[in-house]
Design a protein around this motif. Structure first.
Motif, PDB file in Angstrom:
ATOM      1  N   GLU A  11       0.372  -0.897   6.717  1.00  0.00           N
ATOM      2  CA  GLU A  11       0.916  -0.432   7.991  1.00  0.00           C
ATOM      3  C   GLU A  11       2.347  -0.914   8.202  1.00  0.00           C
ATOM      4  O   GLU A  11       3.195  -0.171   8.708  1.00  0.00           O
ATOM      5  CB  GLU A  11       0.002  -0.881   9.126  1.00  0.00           C
ATOM      6  N   ALA A  12       2.624  -2.162   7.802  1.00  0.00           N
ATOM      7  CA  ALA A  12       3.988  -2.673   7.897  1.00  0.00           C
ATOM      8  C   ALA A  12       4.928  -1.837   7.032  1.00  0.00           C
ATOM      9  O   ALA A  12       6.021  -1.441   7.462  1.00  0.00           O
ATOM     10  CB  ALA A  12       4.043  -4.138   7.478  1.00  0.00           C
ATOM     11  N   MET A  13       4.497  -1.560   5.813  1.00  0.00           N
ATOM     12  CA  MET A  13       5.326  -0.756   4.912  1.00  0.00           C
ATOM     13  C   MET A  13       5.503   0.660   5.455  1.00  0.00           C
ATOM     14  O   MET A  13       6.600   1.228   5.396  1.00  0.00           O
ATOM     15  CB  MET A  13       4.704  -0.729   3.520  1.00  0.00           C
ATOM     16  N   TYR A  19      10.772  -5.612  -5.554  1.00  0.00           N
ATOM     17  CA  TYR A  19      12.181  -5.475  -5.179  1.00  0.00           C
ATOM     18  C   TYR A  19      12.616  -4.020  -4.981  1.00  0.00           C
ATOM     19  O   TYR A  19      13.795  -3.748  -4.814  1.00  0.00           O
ATOM     20  CB  TYR A  19      13.110  -6.156  -6.197  1.00  0.00           C
ATOM     21  N   LYS A  20      11.647  -3.111  -5.001  1.00  0.00           N
ATOM     22  CA  LYS A  20      11.972  -1.715  -4.718  1.00  0.00           C
ATOM     23  C   LYS A  20      11.460  -1.302  -3.344  1.00  0.00           C
ATOM     24  O   LYS A  20      12.218  -0.830  -2.502  1.00  0.00           O
ATOM     25  CB  LYS A  20      11.385  -0.801  -5.792  1.00  0.00           C
ATOM     26  N   ASN A  21      10.126  -1.480  -3.103  1.00  0.00           N
ATOM     27  CA  ASN A  21       9.577  -1.153  -1.782  1.00  0.00           C
ATOM     28  C   ASN A  21       8.947  -2.365  -1.101  1.00  0.00           C
ATOM     29  O   ASN A  21       8.338  -2.253  -0.044  1.00  0.00           O
ATOM     30  CB  ASN A  21       8.568  -0.018  -1.877  1.00  0.00           C
ATOM     31  N   GLY A  22       9.094  -3.525  -1.732  1.00  0.00           N
ATOM     32  CA  GLY A  22       8.559  -4.773  -1.197  1.00  0.00           C
ATOM     33  C   GLY A  22       8.805  -5.881  -2.207  1.00  0.00           C
ATOM     34  O   GLY A  22       9.437  -5.662  -3.242  1.00  0.00           O
ATOM     35  N   ILE A  23       8.284  -7.071  -1.899  1.00  0.00           N
ATOM     36  CA  ILE A  23       8.494  -8.221  -2.778  1.00  0.00           C
ATOM     37  C   ILE A  23       7.159  -8.911  -3.032  1.00  0.00           C
ATOM     38  O   ILE A  23       6.387  -9.157  -2.096  1.00  0.00           O
ATOM     39  CB  ILE A  23       9.485  -9.223  -2.159  1.00  0.00           C
ATOM     40  N   LYS A  26      13.376   1.784   3.515  1.00  0.00           N
ATOM     41  CA  LYS A  26      13.341   3.214   3.186  1.00  0.00           C
ATOM     42  C   LYS A  26      12.266   3.517   2.158  1.00  0.00           C
ATOM     43  O   LYS A  26      11.476   4.469   2.313  1.00  0.00           O
ATOM     44  CB  LYS A  26      14.708   3.643   2.658  1.00  0.00           C
ATOM     45  N   ASN A  27      12.190   2.728   1.106  1.00  0.00           N
ATOM     46  CA  ASN A  27      11.213   2.979   0.040  1.00  0.00           C
ATOM     47  C   ASN A  27       9.783   2.682   0.484  1.00  0.00           C
ATOM     48  O   ASN A  27       8.839   3.348   0.046  1.00  0.00           O
ATOM     49  CB  ASN A  27      11.559   2.154  -1.195  1.00  0.00           C
ATOM     50  N   ALA A  28       9.640   1.678   1.343  1.00  0.00           N
ATOM     51  CA  ALA A  28       8.296   1.313   1.799  1.00  0.00           C
ATOM     52  C   ALA A  28       7.641   2.448   2.572  1.00  0.00           C
ATOM     53  O   ALA A  28       6.420   2.657   2.477  1.00  0.00           O
ATOM     54  CB  ALA A  28       8.367   0.060   2.665  1.00  0.00           C
ATOM     55  N   ARG A  29       8.413   3.212   3.326  1.00  0.00           N
ATOM     56  CA  ARG A  29       7.864   4.289   4.153  1.00  0.00           C
ATOM     57  C   ARG A  29       7.159   5.361   3.326  1.00  0.00           C
ATOM     58  O   ARG A  29       6.353   6.137   3.849  1.00  0.00           O
ATOM     59  CB  ARG A  29       8.975   4.933   4.981  1.00  0.00           C
TER      60      ARG A  29
END
Length: 355
Positions: free
Chosen positions: A274-276, A299-303, A332-335
């Motif tokens: 949900e956070a992402m 390092y692209k949509n999170g760590i 942006k990527n996480a969405r």
């Protein structure tokens, strides 16, 4: 139209209960399924269930544990006999065990959903028995990750599926990520599994260089006093707040500039997804059973960080806080998880089993 019955402990603030509710609501909405939901504990409902889902709350006030277990098995069996359908979906080890025992001799197809780390040390005898006895008798088994599936024999793997958690479609869709909010948020039960000691220590180190930030921890549990005492010992009472359980968690999450999860073991965390989905830069421990690693591209949509590594968590917090461009990239990527893990996509995986 197929009839499907879900069984779980309650409709309170647990991850499996949330997934069950989202899935039941979506299947009912499709118009192809008649859904019944059996919950075994007399607790207040915190998740919203569709009016098209028939919820039955089983009441058992007996305080003797053995008698209560036997009573629940009889209660499940009675509901199964009265249920005009063949598919039963049971969540969690204990519920799965009770359901399998209750189904013996009945022409029902019991699908078991395993939600957490199968290899974790567990003192509850019923869970240990469940892992040995339950899965071989199940019609199908659903795991969240390949790592969880790999813990079992080839016989179990051959009748299993990997289905991740869905994202709640009621998430706020118009949230814009605000790098300047200077708020770190963690969400989950205040239990040893979540390792909030690590979160508190890491934020304290981070806060030395970034004193404008605060951290809010949402949830309730048996370790509340222990965590609060650590906060007090570190003199962080004004910077780290235990906020308890709230119903408007999405509204609170939308205020965060960073989301963290420090679990020692975890399936696919609902709050992480949900956070992402809301575009909040996310840092998670790369813990068994690989839930975070299943979703996060490092390092692209999170760590991803090592379990229990306070220093690494502090450094990754610093990386996001001092680099707005990097934070916006993660956001942006996480969405994109909104598409991959939508309830429509995930419910399709479940209906493939039912069909």
């Amino acid at each position: 139209m197929k009839n499907v019955m879900f069984i779980n402990a309650s409709l309170t603030d647990g991850g499996s209960e949330r997934v069950m509710t989202l899935l039941a609501n979506q299947l009912a909405l499709s118009g192809n399924y008649m859904i019944k939901m059996l919950v075994l504990r007399d607790k207040e409902k915190t998740y919203l269930v569709s009016n098209d889902v028939n919820v039955v709350q089983f009441h058992d006030m007996n305080k003797n544990k053995l008698i209560k277990i036997f009573g629940r098995i009889l209660g499940i069996r009675k509901n199964m006999k009265d249920f005009d359908g063949e598919f039963i979906i049971a969540f969690m080890d204990e519920i799965a065990f009770l359901t399998i025992v209750a189904s013996l001799g009945l022409k029902k197809k019991v699908i078991i959903s395993i939600r957490n780390n199968p290899k974790r040390k567990d003192k509850k005898v019923i869970r240990l028995i469940s892992r040995v006895f339950t899965l071989p008798l199940a019609y199908k088994v659903v795991f969240q990750t390949p790592q969880a599936k790999a813990c079992y024999s080839k016989k179990i793997q051959n009748k299993s599926y990997i289905i991740p958690n869905p994202i709640n479609k009621n998430l706020p869709s118009d949230v814009e990520y605000n790098f300047n909010n200077k708020m770190v948020i963690a969400i989950g039960r205040l239990e040893a599994q979540k390792n909030y000691e690590m979160a508190v220590k890491a934020f304290t180190k981070f806060n030395v260089l970034f004193p404008d930030y605060k951290m809010y921890i949402y949830g309730k549990g048996t370790e509340k006093d222990k965590i609060q005492n650590l906060i007090n010992d570190l003199h962080m009472e004004e910077k780290i707040k235990l906020k308890g359980f709230v119903n408007n968690i999405f509204e609170e999450l939308s205020k965060a500039s960073i989301f963290i999860s420090t679990s020692n073991f975890e399936g696919i965390s609902n709050t992480m997804l949900e956070a992402m989905a809301m575009g909040i830069p996310t840092i998670c421990t790369n813990c068994p059973i690989g839930g975070a690693a299943y979703v996060i591209e490092n390092y692209k949509n999170g760590i991803l960080i090592s379990v229990g590594d306070v220093e690494q968590m502090a450094k990754e917090l610093e990386m996001i806080a001092q680099n707005k461009e990097f934070a916006l990239k993660l956001s942006k990527n996480a969405r994109k998880v909104n598409v991959t893990y939508s309830i429509e996509q995930i419910s399709k995986m479940w209906t493939d089993i039912l069909n």
